[in-house]
Structures are given as C-alpha cells and as structure tokens.
Design an enzyme around this catalytic site. Sequence first.
Site, PDB file in Angstrom:
ATOM      1  N   ASN A   1       0.643  -1.069  -0.006  1.00 23.03           N
ATOM      2  CA  ASN A   1      -0.103   0.158   0.234  1.00 23.03           C
ATOM      3  C   ASN A   1       0.882   1.260   0.155  1.00 23.03           C
ATOM      4  O   ASN A   1       1.809   1.388   0.877  1.00 23.03           O
ATOM      5  CB  ASN A   1      -0.978  -0.265   1.058  1.00 23.03           C
ATOM      6  CG  ASN A   1      -1.878   0.904   1.260  1.00 23.03           C
ATOM      7  OD1 ASN A   1      -1.503   2.143   1.081  1.00 23.03           O
ATOM      8  ND2 ASN A   1      -3.079   0.683   1.414  1.00 23.03           N
TER       9      ASN A   1
ATOM     10  N   GLU B   1      -2.690  -4.741  -2.959  1.00 18.42           N
ATOM     11  CA  GLU B   1      -2.945  -5.947  -4.108  1.00 18.42           C
ATOM     12  C   GLU B   1      -2.881  -5.217  -5.396  1.00 18.42           C
ATOM     13  O   GLU B   1      -2.276  -5.711  -6.505  1.00 18.42           O
ATOM     14  CB  GLU B   1      -4.249  -6.264  -3.895  1.00 18.42           C
ATOM     15  CG  GLU B   1      -4.858  -6.878  -2.808  1.00 18.42           C
ATOM     16  CD  GLU B   1      -5.023  -6.111  -1.348  1.00 18.42           C
ATOM     17  OE1 GLU B   1      -5.539  -6.759  -0.586  1.00 18.42           O
ATOM     18  OE2 GLU B   1      -4.889  -4.764  -1.494  1.00 18.42           O
TER      19      GLU B   1
END
Length: 151
Positions: A45, A58
């Site tokens: 992130n 992700e």
Amino acid sequence: MEKARYEAMLQVALEEARLGLEEGGIPIGAAIFRKDGTLVSRGHNRRVQEGDPSIHGETDAFRKAGRQRSYSDLIMVTTLEPCWYCSGLAKQFGFGTVVVGESRTFQGGGSWLREQGIEVIDLENEECIRLMTEFIRDHPKLWNEDIGVDE
C-alpha cells in the site's frame, strides 16, 4: 496446497507490509505467485507515499505483475482481507485463489469472493493481526481515511 506453503508466500507480503510502514504508509503488503510457488510480483500500500488512493497493496502487486495471458492459475497473497476495490480486481481478472493473512481487523470482500467461486484461504496469521492492530491503534485517522470512513 498445504498451509506451510501459503505461510511461506505470506512472508513475502509481510516484508512488503513492513516496508510500507517504514516508509510512513499503511502496512498492507501483497504478492502474486504461480501455483508452483514462483513469485510473479510483490507490492505494498503506497496511498500515503504516492498521494494516490488507488495504490493498495494488491493493486501495486497486480500492476507490477504486468500483463498475463490468464490469472486463474495465479495466487494473490495479501496481509489483510481485500477491500471491495481489491476484491473486485481479483474477480474481474479471474484469480483462482486469494490467500489472506488475516480478516480480524478488517472484513472486506472475502465472503463475496467465495460466493464468486474464488478460493479464499484465511491464515489468521498472528503477525498480520498484531501489525494491523498496532497500526490502527497508533494511527486511527490514517486508517479511517484508508478504509473510507469519515470522522
């Protein structure tokens, strides 16, 4: 696949989460593997670091994986249950398996992914739980911003 192999894959995502925290960001990491265990990509992130709300762990790993002919044989490994945005990415591109480090501190789209036929494996990893619990405690405003909660 046995739990020990998934735990080994999770260690790569955890390294990414720790890196994100060291950079002043949110400690969520991810990695993408082939079913044979070959690492395809990794990311974390970087919403805070890059000022870009779309760089979740992700999505960072996904972008770094580049174009793939198929995603059904790939395994998305993430330290925290994917939010709806990242769950949608897994569904849209047809990942066959999503391995989650933990879903205690945040419940995203795990149940929905299962309903969509994607195998979701929650490892309930204590290090992932501790990392997020401490981050949420120490940075509640930043956490609420990350998950879209207005204060």
